[in-house]
Design an enzyme around this catalytic site. Structure first.
Site, PDB file in Angstrom:
ATOM      1  N   GLU A   6       0.817  -1.146  -0.137  1.00 40.73           N
ATOM      2  CA  GLU A   6       0.033  -0.045  -0.075  1.00 40.73           C
ATOM      3  C   GLU A   6       0.993   1.302  -0.017  1.00 40.73           C
ATOM      4  OE1 GLU A   6      -3.157   0.317   3.183  1.00 40.73           O
ATOM      5  OE2 GLU A   6      -2.769   2.610   2.945  1.00 40.73           O
ATOM      6  N   HIS A 166      -8.846   1.724  -0.580  1.00 35.50           N
ATOM      7  CA  HIS A 166      -8.032   2.729   0.171  1.00 35.50           C
ATOM      8  C   HIS A 166      -8.928   3.756   0.676  1.00 35.50           C
ATOM      9  CE1 HIS A 166      -5.089   5.498   1.399  1.00 35.50           C
ATOM     10  NE2 HIS A 166      -4.352   4.609   1.392  1.00 35.50           N
ATOM     11  N   ASP A 293       2.559   1.634   4.071  1.00 36.62           N
ATOM     12  CA  ASP A 293       1.610   3.167   3.691  1.00 36.62           C
ATOM     13  C   ASP A 293       2.829   3.997   3.697  1.00 36.62           C
ATOM     14  OD1 ASP A 293      -0.418   4.618   3.284  1.00 36.62           O
ATOM     15  OD2 ASP A 293      -1.327   4.431   5.276  1.00 36.62           O
TER      16      ASP A 293
HETATM   17 MN    MN Z   1      -2.522   4.543   2.471  1.00 32.96          MN
END
Ligand code: MN
Length: 333
Positions: A6, A166, A293
């Site tokens: 991600e 997301h 992330d």
């Molecule tokens: Mn993210």
């Protein structure tokens, strides 16, 4: 091998277009996202591949599965959103071709034009060689369970494209109570909005219509495993009534069954062994994948954590890379 799944990306054109757009709208959610994207160093980390590769090298991350940063192209009108998605995808695909062993990608689409979004899925999964699709949750307050978006699911199933759902900021109809204490972002609002979206997909019967559709959620499933039992019990109790709640749909299976057959979770920002253990218990280790992330969460803490997770060597290998290779069809290149 460590694949992070991600990992945010942007083009300079996207950032400039979004920041101008948000400034002109004076919309609570858009301005919040703009403030995050304007933080010092953010532009370089999102757009500059050398900056990204240096961070990956420093922390032993073999591959980033990149995706256009939230809120993506979903805030724009259909023409601009569609055109921008195509240009972002072209640019990202070119970078992936330059670094095929280090980068993979999820293509952006503009659901506000479902027909052209479906065409972009076909192009992305075909010629451009993408590994799936990113959708930053709601599109101008509308959710994907609405039948007008189902051409997107037709294309995703046809081209075997997993959809990463997301987070984004809550829609205008939902954001007000979150603003007062700064709760509209990653601290709470993102998870509240995205988990609602996932539950809507399940309760709408989308997965009875598309049993092969695969959805990916970050943040260890946006707290949903805690709700599996209650979702099932309350659904059973309410659907059995003569007059069940308006809108409630009769499903082929229990709500939690769909999470175990149509969803995958990634670990973004949830460095917590107990939580990982519960996610494995409820979903199975074959449905959990590592993510950082980047650049919103530190690569240091994420990669140090994943290296020490107390699971069998086989499960560790699956979570760190094996599951991602399989789901996203990442070929050794
Ligand atoms: Mn993210």
């Amino acid at each position: 091998m460590i694949i992070a799944t991600e990992e945010a990306f942007a083009t300079s054109e996207f950032l400039d277009t979004y920041l101008d757009f948000a400034a002109a709208r004076q919309n609570e959610g858009m301005l919040f996202a703009a403030s995050v994207l304007s933080r010092p160093g953010m532009r370089d980390r999102l757009t500059d591949i050398d900056v990204r590769l240096a961070e990956m090298d420093a922390h032993g991350t073999d591959m980033h599965l990149m995706s256009l940063t939230s809120p993506g192209v979903q805030v724009f009108d259909p023409d601009l959103g569609t055109a921008l998605a195509i240009r972002v995808n072209n640019e990202m695909a070119a970078l992936i071709r330059q670094h095929p062993n280090r980068l993979a990608g999820l293509a952006a689409i503009a659901p506000q034009d479902p027909r052209r979004a479906a065409a972009e899925i076909e192009r992305a999964m075909g010629d451009l060689g993408f590994n799936g699709i990113i959708i930053n949750s709601h599109t101008q307050g509308e959710f994907l369970d609405d039948r007008k978006f189902w051409p997107i699911f037709d294309a995703a199933v046809k081209h075997r494209a997993p959809i990463y759902l997301h987070p984004t900021f809550p829609p205008d109809t939902m954001i007000e109570p979150y603003v007062r204490y700064g709760l509209n972002g990653a601290i709470w609002g993102f998870g509240a909005e995205t988990s609602l979206h996932a539950v809507r997909l399940v309760m709408s019967g989308v997965f009875d219509r598309y049993p092969e559709l695969q959805i990916v959620l970050g943040h260890m499933g946006e707290a949903l495993p805690y709700w599996f039992l209650r979702l099932d019990l309350q659904y059973q109790k309410q659907i059995a009534r003569q007059q069940h709640p308006p809108g409630m749909v009769k499903l082929n299976r229990m709500p939690s069954d769909y999470f175990r057959s149509n969803f995958h979770f990634t670990t973004s920002g949830m460095y917590w062994n107990d939580l990982l253990e519960f996610a494995i218990k409820t979903m199975g280790a074959e449905r959990i994948m590592f993510s950082i992330d980047y650049p919103y969460e530190p690569s240091t803490r994420s990669t140090e954590w994943i290296k020490q997770i107390p699971v069998s060597p086989q499960d560790k290998d699956r979570i760190m890379s094996g599951n991602a290779i399989k789901l996203f069809q990442i070929r050794s290149r």
